[in-house]
Design a protein around this motif. Structure first.
Motif, mmCIF file in Angstrom:
data_model
loop_
_atom_site.group_PDB
_atom_site.id
_atom_site.type_symbol
_atom_site.label_atom_id
_atom_site.label_comp_id
_atom_site.label_asym_id
_atom_site.label_seq_id
_atom_site.Cartn_x
_atom_site.Cartn_y
_atom_site.Cartn_z
ATOM 1 N N PHE A 45 -73.243 6.176 1.893
ATOM 2 C CA PHE A 45 -72.879 4.821 2.276
ATOM 3 C C PHE A 45 -74.059 4.180 3.003
ATOM 4 O O PHE A 45 -74.623 4.778 3.931
ATOM 5 C CB PHE A 45 -71.637 4.833 3.172
ATOM 6 C CG PHE A 45 -70.375 5.150 2.413
ATOM 7 C CD1 PHE A 45 -69.600 4.135 1.879
ATOM 8 C CD2 PHE A 45 -69.978 6.463 2.202
ATOM 9 C CE1 PHE A 45 -68.445 4.416 1.167
ATOM 10 C CE2 PHE A 45 -68.828 6.761 1.495
ATOM 11 C CZ PHE A 45 -68.060 5.735 0.967
ATOM 12 N N ASP A 46 -74.448 2.991 2.551
ATOM 13 C CA ASP A 46 -75.617 2.335 3.121
ATOM 14 C C ASP A 46 -75.311 1.767 4.512
ATOM 15 O O ASP A 46 -74.210 1.950 5.045
ATOM 16 C CB ASP A 46 -76.164 1.260 2.174
ATOM 17 C CG ASP A 46 -75.183 0.112 1.922
ATOM 18 O OD1 ASP A 46 -74.310 -0.147 2.779
ATOM 19 O OD2 ASP A 46 -75.297 -0.529 0.867
ATOM 20 N N ALA A 47 -76.268 1.063 5.083
ATOM 21 C CA ALA A 47 -76.117 0.543 6.444
ATOM 22 C C ALA A 47 -74.967 -0.453 6.575
ATOM 23 O O ALA A 47 -74.436 -0.662 7.666
ATOM 24 C CB ALA A 47 -77.423 -0.098 6.903
ATOM 25 N N PRO A 89 -70.767 2.062 -0.920
ATOM 26 C CA PRO A 89 -71.091 3.358 -1.520
ATOM 27 C C PRO A 89 -72.168 3.282 -2.601
ATOM 28 O O PRO A 89 -72.283 2.286 -3.318
ATOM 29 C CB PRO A 89 -69.754 3.787 -2.137
ATOM 30 C CG PRO A 89 -69.091 2.494 -2.492
ATOM 31 C CD PRO A 89 -69.488 1.518 -1.406
ATOM 32 N N HIS A 90 -72.940 4.360 -2.701
ATOM 33 C CA HIS A 90 -73.964 4.508 -3.737
ATOM 34 C C HIS A 90 -73.959 5.949 -4.222
ATOM 35 O O HIS A 90 -73.853 6.883 -3.419
ATOM 36 C CB HIS A 90 -75.355 4.176 -3.190
ATOM 37 C CG HIS A 90 -75.490 2.786 -2.658
ATOM 38 N ND1 HIS A 90 -75.936 1.730 -3.424
ATOM 39 C CD2 HIS A 90 -75.224 2.283 -1.425
ATOM 40 C CE1 HIS A 90 -75.942 0.636 -2.679
ATOM 41 N NE2 HIS A 90 -75.512 0.942 -1.473
ATOM 42 N N LEU A 142 -66.186 -1.866 0.460
ATOM 43 C CA LEU A 142 -66.612 -1.239 1.697
ATOM 44 C C LEU A 142 -65.890 0.090 1.885
ATOM 45 O O LEU A 142 -64.809 0.317 1.336
ATOM 46 C CB LEU A 142 -66.302 -2.146 2.890
ATOM 47 C CG LEU A 142 -67.177 -3.392 3.059
ATOM 48 C CD1 LEU A 142 -66.541 -4.340 4.067
ATOM 49 C CD2 LEU A 142 -68.579 -2.992 3.497
ATOM 50 N N ASN A 143 -66.488 0.949 2.700
ATOM 51 C CA ASN A 143 -65.898 2.239 3.032
ATOM 52 C C ASN A 143 -64.433 2.083 3.461
ATOM 53 O O ASN A 143 -63.556 2.821 3.013
ATOM 54 C CB ASN A 143 -66.727 2.882 4.150
ATOM 55 C CG ASN A 143 -66.249 4.252 4.539
ATOM 56 O OD1 ASN A 143 -65.065 4.495 4.680
ATOM 57 N ND2 ASN A 143 -67.183 5.165 4.733
ATOM 58 N N ALA A 188 -73.564 7.745 5.998
ATOM 59 C CA ALA A 188 -72.874 8.990 5.666
ATOM 60 C C ALA A 188 -73.325 9.454 4.292
ATOM 61 O O ALA A 188 -73.720 8.646 3.449
ATOM 62 C CB ALA A 188 -71.360 8.795 5.685
ATOM 63 N N ILE A 189 -73.274 10.771 4.070
ATOM 64 C CA ILE A 189 -73.615 11.324 2.763
ATOM 65 C C ILE A 189 -72.659 12.472 2.443
ATOM 66 O O ILE A 189 -72.288 13.248 3.327
ATOM 67 C CB ILE A 189 -75.096 11.789 2.725
ATOM 68 C CG1 ILE A 189 -75.461 12.269 1.307
ATOM 69 C CG2 ILE A 189 -75.376 12.853 3.777
ATOM 70 C CD1 ILE A 189 -76.945 12.467 1.106
ATOM 71 N N TYR A 190 -72.242 12.527 1.164
ATOM 72 C CA TYR A 190 -71.269 13.522 0.722
ATOM 73 C C TYR A 190 -71.699 14.098 -0.630
ATOM 74 O O TYR A 190 -72.499 13.513 -1.354
ATOM 75 C CB TYR A 190 -69.890 12.889 0.519
ATOM 76 C CG TYR A 190 -69.286 12.213 1.709
ATOM 77 C CD1 TYR A 190 -68.500 12.918 2.622
ATOM 78 C CD2 TYR A 190 -69.461 10.836 1.917
ATOM 79 C CE1 TYR A 190 -67.916 12.287 3.712
ATOM 80 C CE2 TYR A 190 -68.877 10.194 3.001
ATOM 81 C CZ TYR A 190 -68.104 10.923 3.900
ATOM 82 O OH TYR A 190 -67.531 10.289 4.971
ATOM 83 N N ASN A 191 -71.081 15.235 -0.978
ATOM 84 C CA ASN A 191 -71.138 15.760 -2.330
ATOM 85 C C ASN A 191 -69.909 15.220 -3.060
ATOM 86 O O ASN A 191 -68.775 15.439 -2.636
ATOM 87 C CB ASN A 191 -71.108 17.291 -2.303
ATOM 88 C CG ASN A 191 -71.452 17.910 -3.652
ATOM 89 O OD1 ASN A 191 -71.316 17.287 -4.694
ATOM 90 N ND2 ASN A 191 -71.898 19.153 -3.625
ATOM 91 N N SER A 192 -70.120 14.494 -4.137
ATOM 92 C CA SER A 192 -69.001 13.879 -4.858
ATOM 93 C C SER A 192 -68.067 14.935 -5.435
ATOM 94 O O SER A 192 -68.512 15.959 -5.972
ATOM 95 C CB SER A 192 -69.521 13.000 -5.995
ATOM 96 O OG SER A 192 -68.466 12.569 -6.821
#
Length: 250
Positions: free
Chosen positions: A151-153, A157-158, A220-221, A176-180
């Motif tokens: 998720f960018d600033a 989501p990207h 948005l998140n 934030a960063i995740y494994n899809s």
């Protein structure tokens, strides 16, 4: 009405490095046909959907025969679709072909990649959610196998994925960063269809992230339901499959 799309058109190149003869990965089993990936995915989701769309390509006749002979009890909900570009296009074309045959009555589309195994409780949360859903898992983010989600600033989501399984890069600040978890719910089928209508030829040849990013990138998140899959396996190899079956059967 809930429509489920499962894509299984790929040529299973990494998986077949460990088999005596080339197989379609989703049909592989070692003791019982019910332990094939396609059977397990359909079994776990069958009662939650109104139609199941399976998009095949490589060894399509084997897929047709297996579903007809080994999955008779689900045939009345199944739609089989052939992707004639399974050998020269990316995974996005399979998703596109699946979306094309979703019933007009469908008010949501769930998409699951065909090489996954997962726990039933987690996937039930996806189906019961009232929002658009992005799934994540607890696996480490490794460039050789992960689809990374960040998720960018601004909290949009990207997705990033390296088809050469080399390195992943993020060129902007992120929150934030995740494994899809590689399972999604689209709550607005009409918007998905519109996105598919305006894909460029290059996007049609790309991965399914072309469609997924276009759809979810507008939210948005806080507007999404981010569901963590507790037990999740991506069966890229026979060893992955054996570990998944062993864990699931405990």
């Amino acid at each position: 009405m809930k429509s489920l799309i499962i894509t299984v058109a790929g040529m299973s190149t990494r998986f077949n490095k460990e088999t005596k003869q080339d197989v379609l990965k989703c049909l592989y089993y070692e003791d019982d046909p019910a332990n094939s990936l396609i059977s397990l995915q359909v079994h776990k989701t069958f009662d939650m959907v109104d139609e199941i769309i399976v998009v095949g390509g490589y060894k399509f006749e084997d897929l047709e025969t297996f579903i007809h002979n080994e999955m008779k009890h689900v045939n009345h909900k199944m739609k089989l679709v052939y992707n004639d570009h399974y050998h020269d296009y990316g995974s996005g074309y399979s998703l596109l072909k699946g979306i094309e045959v979703v019933s007009e009555q469908a008010d949501e589309i769930i998409f699951i990649e065909g090489d996954l195994l997962f726990d039933t409780e987690s996937v039930e949360k996806i189906f019961s959610s009232k929002k658009n859903v992005i799934s994540v898992n607890n696996e480490p983010i490794l460039s050789k196998k992960a689809v990374a989600l960040y998720f960018d600033a601004s909290n949009y989501p990207h997705y990033i994925y390296d088809t050469s399984h080399s390195c992943l890069e993020i060129h902007e600040p992120f929150t934030a960063i995740y494994n899809s978890g590689q399972m999604w719910k689209f709550k607005d089928p009409s918007r998905v269809r519109k996105i598919c209508q305006f894909l460029t030829p290059k996007q049609e040849r790309g991965t399914n992230l072309e469609i997924i990013q276009e759809y979810f990138g507008a939210y948005l998140n806080s507007q999404l339901d981010i569901i963590r899959i507790n037990l999740w396996f991506n069966c890229n190899t026979v060893a992955d499959y054996r570990e998944a079956i062993k864990t699931m059967n405990k």
